[in-house]
Scaffold this motif. Structure first.
Motif, PDB file in Angstrom:
ATOM      1  N   ALA A   1      -3.771  -6.595   9.272  1.00  0.00           N
ATOM      2  CA  ALA A   1      -4.451  -6.023   8.099  1.00  0.00           C
ATOM      3  C   ALA A   1      -3.624  -4.920   7.449  1.00  0.00           C
ATOM      4  O   ALA A   1      -4.153  -3.877   7.091  1.00  0.00           O
ATOM      5  N   PRO A   2      -2.300  -5.113   7.273  1.00  0.00           N
ATOM      6  CA  PRO A   2      -1.507  -4.015   6.711  1.00  0.00           C
ATOM      7  C   PRO A   2      -1.927  -3.685   5.286  1.00  0.00           C
ATOM      8  O   PRO A   2      -2.088  -4.570   4.462  1.00  0.00           O
ATOM      9  N   GLY A   3      -2.129  -2.407   5.019  1.00  0.00           N
ATOM     10  CA  GLY A   3      -2.527  -1.967   3.681  1.00  0.00           C
ATOM     11  C   GLY A   3      -1.316  -1.821   2.768  1.00  0.00           C
ATOM     12  O   GLY A   3      -0.195  -1.628   3.232  1.00  0.00           O
ATOM     13  N   ALA A   4      -1.568  -1.942   1.475  1.00  0.00           N
ATOM     14  CA  ALA A   4      -0.531  -1.739   0.460  1.00  0.00           C
ATOM     15  C   ALA A   4      -1.125  -0.806  -0.588  1.00  0.00           C
ATOM     16  O   ALA A   4      -1.614  -1.253  -1.620  1.00  0.00           O
TER      17      ALA A   4
ATOM     18  N   GLY B   1      12.976  -3.793  -3.543  1.00  0.00           N
ATOM     19  CA  GLY B   1      12.107  -2.892  -2.777  1.00  0.00           C
ATOM     20  C   GLY B   1      10.644  -3.296  -2.905  1.00  0.00           C
ATOM     21  O   GLY B   1       9.896  -3.333  -1.926  1.00  0.00           O
ATOM     22  N   PHE B   2      10.238  -3.592  -4.141  1.00  0.00           N
ATOM     23  CA  PHE B   2       8.859  -4.035  -4.384  1.00  0.00           C
ATOM     24  C   PHE B   2       8.556  -5.299  -3.573  1.00  0.00           C
ATOM     25  O   PHE B   2       7.534  -5.385  -2.893  1.00  0.00           O
TER      26      PHE B   2
ATOM     27  N   ARG C   1      10.050  -6.541  -0.892  1.00  0.00           N
ATOM     28  CA  ARG C   1      10.034  -6.330   0.563  1.00  0.00           C
ATOM     29  C   ARG C   1       8.720  -5.693   1.013  1.00  0.00           C
ATOM     30  O   ARG C   1       8.142  -6.074   2.021  1.00  0.00           O
ATOM     31  N   GLY C   2       8.258  -4.712   0.247  1.00  0.00           N
ATOM     32  CA  GLY C   2       6.980  -4.073   0.585  1.00  0.00           C
ATOM     33  C   GLY C   2       5.820  -5.044   0.442  1.00  0.00           C
ATOM     34  O   GLY C   2       4.914  -5.084   1.282  1.00  0.00           O
ATOM     35  N   ARG C   3       5.833  -5.840  -0.606  1.00  0.00           N
ATOM     36  CA  ARG C   3       4.744  -6.794  -0.838  1.00  0.00           C
ATOM     37  C   ARG C   3       4.703  -7.865   0.250  1.00  0.00           C
ATOM     38  O   ARG C   3       3.643  -8.249   0.733  1.00  0.00           O
TER      39      ARG C   3
ATOM     40  N   LEU D   1       0.018  -0.976  -4.319  1.00  0.00           N
ATOM     41  CA  LEU D   1      -0.306  -2.311  -4.834  1.00  0.00           C
ATOM     42  C   LEU D   1      -1.799  -2.397  -5.153  1.00  0.00           C
ATOM     43  O   LEU D   1      -2.195  -2.928  -6.194  1.00  0.00           O
TER      44      LEU D   1
ATOM     45  N   ARG E   1       5.732  -7.610   3.378  1.00  0.00           N
ATOM     46  CA  ARG E   1       5.314  -7.060   4.666  1.00  0.00           C
ATOM     47  C   ARG E   1       3.833  -6.693   4.705  1.00  0.00           C
ATOM     48  O   ARG E   1       3.280  -6.461   5.791  1.00  0.00           O
ATOM     49  N   THR E   2       3.196  -6.560   3.533  1.00  0.00           N
ATOM     50  CA  THR E   2       1.795  -6.119   3.500  1.00  0.00           C
ATOM     51  C   THR E   2       0.894  -7.272   3.039  1.00  0.00           C
ATOM     52  O   THR E   2       0.404  -8.038   3.860  1.00  0.00           O
TER      53      THR E   2
END
Lengths: 268, 247
Positions: free
Chosen positions: B221-224, B42-43, B45-47, B227, B49-50
């Motif tokens: 510019a997707p935010g995380a 999960g971590f 995949r999120g990282r 993170l 994409r952002t």
């Protein structure tokens, strides 16, 4: 429904800010604060009222805000916005702020609740002069209690533009960030929302920026050129707003005070 | 097809100092957010994409600038008629640097990117000497890591897509290997997770390459959020205390 609204604020006689132009149409209404408190406040406060705060699918609202040199504007929402599903088109809200030298804008809308099946886009594009100040808050709630989030994508871009006598200086981007809600992979990821339901951000281009400060689930970080960004995640909107308040109190430029203590009293 | 440059740059044994960065994974582990293979996935995949998409897009854009410089290498991937000299190359790198800074609101994340760029610059200069690297270092002596990887790939004649893939892979391979060391996870299972990210990684590469064709202000510019706040907390709360990774 498509609506285009315009708000122009200038510094008037005696140093008080005044509304020079105000045009709005359904589904957006702009209502200046009146009464003795407003008369005593050198800044202008304008409330965003009506369906602008409850966007339906297909609603397409644009608001151009111009604040002249030395003028101060506080722009607020009066009710929690709920992005609701409707037709097949997404709803959108585009805000464009243009600030003159020594002008300031505080944009403090109520939380946006992205209900299940909603599809909402927002844009906040701020053009600052080297001496303008901006405070822009955004609190996003991923779905009402017990429901999944609808789709949301919001972009914030803050640029510093040279003054007319600095024509050789390029436009400098201070902050450019897009937040997305409604994707289960992102929402559950500990890199994105870590399963928290509410995301709060607050841009603060407001005097001196200190070193980065962190709480358990919030951070106040200086941006590269000038300004700071506060980021907070929490299980509910109230905790998020409390974290934002804690973070903003740690910002040196804000702590020095706005020119108008009445504005600070209103905000807290 | 990837060339030698993007393979070497993505290799964990590349001497650029990348092994001291966990991409936020160490902080996520210390908060109990990542504790097993499933939460690691999960971590990652999120990282990807952002932060991964931002890095990949800027690497692709930087590779395009680099390949455009007439003296950049044996086989520029674009016709030199649309290309410029040192001053214009520096101006384009400077614009990318400013736009990337605006997309990295966390001071700790900016510092981690520049620290990795600085370490990588020495190894890249030795392997692919080129005036393009001087142009990039003239903008900032510690170039952002994605811009440097892109520039190196461009110098070596690789297309922007290979630079994007290299950087997107590094955005997840570093944290994945850190998870094995920090949590003692099964290396075979973690490696399988990494390979399983393949389709998501290709989506990111395609988006990065397509965006790199447009003007820099329009780059993604997707935010995380978590993170970002963890990056700062890692620096603050572990200052002076034992930790394995710098970020």
């Amino acid at each position: 429904m498509h609506a285009r609204a315009v708000l122009t604020v200038e510094r008037g006689a005696g140093g008080r800010s005044v509304v020079r132009e105000l045009r709005s149409q359904s589904p957006l209404s702009l209502v200046p604060r009146r009464g003795t408190a407003a008369a005593a406040d050198p800044a202008v406060t304008v409330h965003m009222v009506g369906s602008a705060s409850t966007p339906l699918a297909g609603d397409d609202v644009e608001l151009d805000v111009r604040v002249g040199p030395g003028a101060d504007l506080v722009l607020t929402g009066v009710a929690a916005a709920v992005a609701l599903p409707g037709t097949d088109r997404p709803s959108s809200l585009a805000l464009r702020f243009t600030l003159g030298e020594d002008a300031s804008v505080q944009y403090l809308p109520e939380p946006t609740v992205v209900t299940a099946r909603a599809h909402h886009h927002t844009l906040l594009h701020a053009r600052l002069a080297p001496t303008s100040r901006l405070r822009a808050r955004e609190v996003l709630v991923a779905g009402r209690a017990g429901e999944p989030s609808g789709r949301y994508r919001g972009t914030v871009r803050v640029e510093e533009h040279p003054t007319p006598h600095q024509s050789a200086v390029p436009v400098v981007p201070l902050l450019h960030q897009t937040q997305e809600l409604g994707d289960p992979v992102l929402q559950e990821s500990s890199a994105h929302l870590a399963a928290r339901r509410v995301l709060g951000t607050e841009v603060l281009i407001w005097g001196a920026d200190g070193v980065a400060v962190t709480g358990d689930w919030w951070s106040l970080s200086p941006l590269s050129r000038r300004g700071s960004l506060i980021t907070a995640v929490a299980p509910d909107a109230v905790s998020t707003q409390r974290a934002l308040a804690e973070a903003i109190a740690a910002h040196p430029g804000w702590a020095v005070g706005t020119r108008h203590d009445a504005v600070r009293a209103l905000v807290f | 097809m990837p060339g030698l440059a993007s393979l070497v740059l993505a290799d964990a044994r590349f001497p650029g100092g990348g092994h001291v960065h966990s991409g936020g994974l160490e902080e996520a582990v210390s908060r109990g957010l990542v504790s097993d293979v499933a939460s690691l996935e999960g971590f990652l995949r999120g990282r990807l994409r952002t932060a991964g998409l931002v890095a990949a897009a800027f690497a692709a854009a930087s590779a395009a600038v680099s390949a455009c410089r007439p003296s950049s290498g044996p086989s520029p991937s674009r016709p030199s008629s649309s290309c410029d000299g040192a001053a214009a190359t520096r101006a384009r790198f400077a614009e990318l640097d400013a736009e990337l800074e605006a997309r990295t609101p966390s001071a700790a994340a900016r510092e981690a990117s520049r620290a990795q760029g600085r370490g990588t610059l020495r190894a890249v200069r030795a392997a692919w000497p080129s005036p393009v690297l001087d142009d990039l270092a003239a903008v900032h002596p510690r170039p952002h890591h994605p811009l440097l990887i892109g520039a190196a790939c461009g110098v070596a004649g690789e297309p922007p897509g290979e630079a994007a893939r290299c950087v997107a892979y590094l955005a997840v391979s570093g944290p994945a290997s850190a998870a094995v060391r920090l949590l003692g996870l099964d290396p075979f299972a973690v490696n399988a997770v990494l390979v399983g990210l393949g389709p998501a990684l290709e989506t990111v590469v395609a988006e990065a390459v397509s965006a790199a064709d447009g003007p820099p202000p329009d780059l993604p510019a997707p935010g995380a959020p978590v993170l970002d706040l963890m990056a700062q907390a890692h620096v603050d709360q572990h200052r002076g205390r034992l930790r394995l990774f710098a970020s």
